[in-house]
Design a protein around this motif. Structure first.
Motif, PDB file in Angstrom:
ATOM      1  N   MET A   1       4.398 -27.187  -5.580  1.00 35.67           N
ATOM      2  CA  MET A   1       3.713 -26.244  -6.444  1.00 35.67           C
ATOM      3  C   MET A   1       2.405 -26.849  -6.935  1.00 35.67           C
ATOM      4  O   MET A   1       2.328 -28.041  -7.168  1.00 35.67           O
ATOM      5  N   ASN A   2       1.449 -25.986  -7.119  1.00 34.77           N
ATOM      6  CA  ASN A   2       0.137 -26.389  -7.618  1.00 34.77           C
ATOM      7  C   ASN A   2       0.020 -25.872  -9.050  1.00 34.77           C
ATOM      8  O   ASN A   2      -0.024 -24.661  -9.261  1.00 34.77           O
ATOM      9  N   ILE A   3      -0.004 -26.777 -10.022  1.00 35.68           N
ATOM     10  CA  ILE A   3       0.067 -26.413 -11.438  1.00 35.68           C
ATOM     11  C   ILE A   3      -1.162 -26.915 -12.182  1.00 35.68           C
ATOM     12  O   ILE A   3      -1.634 -28.025 -11.954  1.00 35.68           O
ATOM     13  N   LEU A   4      -1.645 -26.080 -13.115  1.00 39.06           N
ATOM     14  CA  LEU A   4      -2.722 -26.461 -14.031  1.00 39.06           C
ATOM     15  C   LEU A   4      -2.115 -26.579 -15.422  1.00 39.06           C
ATOM     16  O   LEU A   4      -1.440 -25.657 -15.892  1.00 39.06           O
ATOM     17  N   PHE A   5      -2.342 -27.711 -16.075  1.00 38.01           N
ATOM     18  CA  PHE A   5      -1.841 -27.952 -17.433  1.00 38.01           C
ATOM     19  C   PHE A   5      -3.048 -28.069 -18.351  1.00 38.01           C
ATOM     20  O   PHE A   5      -3.896 -28.935 -18.158  1.00 38.01           O
ATOM     21  N   VAL A  40      -9.738 -22.681 -12.226  1.00 41.55           N
ATOM     22  CA  VAL A  40      -9.105 -21.586 -11.494  1.00 41.55           C
ATOM     23  C   VAL A  40     -10.101 -20.945 -10.533  1.00 41.55           C
ATOM     24  O   VAL A  40      -9.773 -20.669  -9.371  1.00 41.55           O
ATOM     25  N   ALA A  41     -11.328 -20.718 -10.986  1.00 38.78           N
ATOM     26  CA  ALA A  41     -12.355 -20.135 -10.119  1.00 38.78           C
ATOM     27  C   ALA A  41     -12.568 -21.025  -8.890  1.00 38.78           C
ATOM     28  O   ALA A  41     -12.633 -20.534  -7.753  1.00 38.78           O
ATOM     29  N   HIS A  42     -12.651 -22.328  -9.102  1.00 37.63           N
ATOM     30  CA  HIS A  42     -12.828 -23.262  -7.995  1.00 37.63           C
ATOM     31  C   HIS A  42     -11.635 -23.214  -7.051  1.00 37.63           C
ATOM     32  O   HIS A  42     -11.797 -23.200  -5.820  1.00 37.63           O
ATOM     33  N   GLY A  49      -5.157 -21.384  -4.780  1.00 44.66           N
ATOM     34  CA  GLY A  49      -5.015 -21.057  -6.190  1.00 44.66           C
ATOM     35  C   GLY A  49      -3.841 -21.775  -6.830  1.00 44.66           C
ATOM     36  O   GLY A  49      -2.977 -22.337  -6.150  1.00 44.66           O
ATOM     37  N   PHE A  50      -3.808 -21.743  -8.143  1.00 42.57           N
ATOM     38  CA  PHE A  50      -2.694 -22.348  -8.875  1.00 42.57           C
ATOM     39  C   PHE A  50      -1.497 -21.409  -8.850  1.00 42.57           C
ATOM     40  O   PHE A  50      -1.638 -20.195  -8.991  1.00 42.57           O
ATOM     41  N   ARG A  81      -3.592 -13.618  -5.607  1.00 41.75           N
ATOM     42  CA  ARG A  81      -2.327 -13.710  -6.334  1.00 41.75           C
ATOM     43  C   ARG A  81      -2.590 -14.388  -7.674  1.00 41.75           C
ATOM     44  O   ARG A  81      -3.186 -15.462  -7.725  1.00 41.75           O
ATOM     45  N   ALA A  82      -2.156 -13.756  -8.741  1.00 44.22           N
ATOM     46  CA  ALA A  82      -2.351 -14.328 -10.074  1.00 44.22           C
ATOM     47  C   ALA A  82      -1.345 -15.450 -10.307  1.00 44.22           C
ATOM     48  O   ALA A  82      -0.191 -15.347  -9.895  1.00 44.22           O
TER      49      ALA A  82
END
Length: 140
Positions: A1-5, A40-42, A49-50, A81-82
């Protein structure tokens, strides 16, 4: 999984990142909502995407509510996909959680959080994406 914290407190970013990495997630961190939206834009431009975002409520420059709205709008604008968003806050006022939920987060996790809570939320996001993918394939 690709996660942003996302959290403005560096110690919490480090702890959150390590907890999620121990569960096998690729984890990126951001220190405020503005930086999160840019990340997120990048990620959308790069095609990766995340899957999930953990977003603090109270941050400088751009708070979690505005960042959540901006991120979801970015995904809509790009027909992407959000990510599944989870709010993070130490604010125990019910009104704060309601506002955060209204912005588009799936759930609000209260600080301090433990490894199990973060990992359960990440697994929930993974399941949501898998279910969504199966539905999309069934339509095609």
């Amino acid at each position: 999984m690709n996660i942003l914290f996302v959290d403005d407190v560096s110690t919490l970013r480090l702890v959150g990142q390590r907890m999620l990495q121990r569960a096998g997630a690729t984890t990126t961190v951001a220190s405020d909502g503005h930086t999160a939206v840019a990340a997120v834009a990048h990620s959308l431009r790069s095609g990766k995407g995340f899957d999930c975002i953990f977003m603090d409520l109270h941050m400088p420059r751009m708070d979690g509510i505005d960042a959540t709205k901006a991120i979801l709008q970015l995904a809509r604008d790009r027909h992407a996909r959000a990510p599944v968003l989870f709010g993070l806050t130490a604010d125990t006022m019910a009104s704060a959680a309601r506002k955060f939920l209204a912005s588009g987060v799936r759930a609000v996790l209260l600080k301090p959080f433990g490894t199990q809570k973060l990992q359960q939320a990440a697994l929930e996001a993974k399941k949501i994406h898998a279910d969504s993918e199966r539905e999309r394939e069934a339509v095609e």
